[in-house]
Design a protein around this motif. Structure first.
Motif, PDB file in Angstrom:
ATOM      1  N   LYS A   9       0.870  -1.289  -0.110  1.00 23.22           N
ATOM      2  CA  LYS A   9      -0.193  -0.065   0.110  1.00 23.22           C
ATOM      3  C   LYS A   9       0.917   1.227   0.052  1.00 23.22           C
ATOM      4  O   LYS A   9       0.639   2.127  -0.755  1.00 23.22           O
ATOM      5  CB  LYS A   9      -1.015  -0.026   1.164  1.00 23.22           C
ATOM      6  N   LEU A  13       0.733   4.164  -2.736  1.00 24.32           N
ATOM      7  CA  LEU A  13       0.783   5.545  -2.504  1.00 24.32           C
ATOM      8  C   LEU A  13       1.518   6.502  -3.163  1.00 24.32           C
ATOM      9  O   LEU A  13       1.284   7.642  -3.510  1.00 24.32           O
ATOM     10  CB  LEU A  13       0.238   5.671  -1.061  1.00 24.32           C
ATOM     11  N   THR A  16       0.912   6.868  -6.729  1.00 19.14           N
ATOM     12  CA  THR A  16      -0.414   7.576  -7.119  1.00 19.14           C
ATOM     13  C   THR A  16       0.061   9.213  -6.827  1.00 19.14           C
ATOM     14  O   THR A  16      -0.340   9.770  -7.557  1.00 19.14           O
ATOM     15  CB  THR A  16      -1.520   7.207  -6.003  1.00 19.14           C
ATOM     16  N   ILE A  17       0.959   9.467  -5.848  1.00 17.03           N
ATOM     17  CA  ILE A  17       1.176  10.810  -5.646  1.00 17.03           C
ATOM     18  C   ILE A  17       1.882  11.135  -6.573  1.00 17.03           C
ATOM     19  O   ILE A  17       1.634  12.155  -7.132  1.00 17.03           O
ATOM     20  CB  ILE A  17       1.851  10.988  -4.002  1.00 17.03           C
ATOM     21  N   THR A  20      -0.102  12.049  -9.519  1.00 15.24           N
ATOM     22  CA  THR A  20      -1.085  13.269  -9.383  1.00 15.24           C
ATOM     23  C   THR A  20      -0.029  14.464  -9.637  1.00 15.24           C
ATOM     24  O   THR A  20      -0.720  15.259 -10.225  1.00 15.24           O
ATOM     25  CB  THR A  20      -1.415  13.252  -7.656  1.00 15.24           C
ATOM     26  N   ALA A  38      -5.263   8.230 -10.763  1.00 15.26           N
ATOM     27  CA  ALA A  38      -4.855   8.619  -9.377  1.00 15.26           C
ATOM     28  C   ALA A  38      -6.196   8.312  -8.453  1.00 15.26           C
ATOM     29  O   ALA A  38      -5.666   7.829  -7.321  1.00 15.26           O
ATOM     30  CB  ALA A  38      -4.439  10.072  -9.199  1.00 15.26           C
ATOM     31  N   TYR A  39      -7.156   8.934  -8.636  1.00 18.61           N
ATOM     32  CA  TYR A  39      -8.406   8.628  -8.025  1.00 18.61           C
ATOM     33  C   TYR A  39      -8.427   7.234  -7.678  1.00 18.61           C
ATOM     34  O   TYR A  39      -8.866   6.874  -6.552  1.00 18.61           O
ATOM     35  CB  TYR A  39      -9.676   9.216  -8.757  1.00 18.61           C
ATOM     36  N   TYR A  42      -5.785   5.986  -5.155  1.00 17.63           N
ATOM     37  CA  TYR A  42      -6.274   6.458  -3.636  1.00 17.63           C
ATOM     38  C   TYR A  42      -7.367   5.445  -3.201  1.00 17.63           C
ATOM     39  O   TYR A  42      -7.167   5.159  -1.986  1.00 17.63           O
ATOM     40  CB  TYR A  42      -6.503   7.847  -3.726  1.00 17.63           C
ATOM     41  N   VAL A  45      -5.814   2.186  -2.166  1.00 19.84           N
ATOM     42  CA  VAL A  45      -4.990   2.479  -0.762  1.00 19.84           C
ATOM     43  C   VAL A  45      -5.958   2.473   0.332  1.00 19.84           C
ATOM     44  O   VAL A  45      -5.595   1.915   1.489  1.00 19.84           O
ATOM     45  CB  VAL A  45      -4.027   3.537  -1.017  1.00 19.84           C
ATOM     46  N   LEU A  46      -7.062   3.026   0.060  1.00 16.27           N
ATOM     47  CA  LEU A  46      -8.140   3.255   1.377  1.00 16.27           C
ATOM     48  C   LEU A  46      -9.073   2.210   1.291  1.00 16.27           C
ATOM     49  O   LEU A  46      -9.716   2.115   2.226  1.00 16.27           O
ATOM     50  CB  LEU A  46      -8.772   4.590   1.139  1.00 16.27           C
ATOM     51  N   ALA A  53     -11.024   6.471   4.805  1.00 21.37           N
ATOM     52  CA  ALA A  53     -11.622   6.860   3.537  1.00 21.37           C
ATOM     53  C   ALA A  53     -12.578   7.839   3.793  1.00 21.37           C
ATOM     54  O   ALA A  53     -12.643   8.812   3.080  1.00 21.37           O
ATOM     55  CB  ALA A  53     -11.999   5.881   2.759  1.00 21.37           C
TER      56      ALA A  53
END
Length: 72
Positions: A9, A13, A16-17, A20, A38-39, A42, A45-46, A53
């Motif tokens: 995870k 993350l 994904t950062i 973004t 990216a959405y 995230y 990850v959540l 979340a």
């Protein structure tokens, strides 16, 4: 959560950062596609932490709301 899952995870993350950041520098369809991915990143990850979340979703609404009340 296991150590392996936690590391996976964390890696997701980080990627994904970075995605973004790339999306913010892009325009048009390229930016749209990167933001959409990216959405999803995230969300993945959540996925196993619904309380966090929901808290992040509500925090996002909190950040957006003041801008809607301003006349620019």
């Amino acid at each position: 959560m296991s150590l392996i899952a936690s590391l996976t995870k964390k890696s997701k993350l980080k990627a994904t950062i970075e995605q973004t950041a790339k999306a913010r520098k892009s325009e048009g369809n390229t930016a749209d596609g990167l933001f959409k991915a990216a959405y999803q990143g995230y969300a993945e990850v959540l996925l196993d932490d619904p309380v966090r979340a929901d808290a992040l979703l509500q925090l996002g609404f909190c950040f957006i709301a003041p801008g809607k009340n301003k006349n620019l």
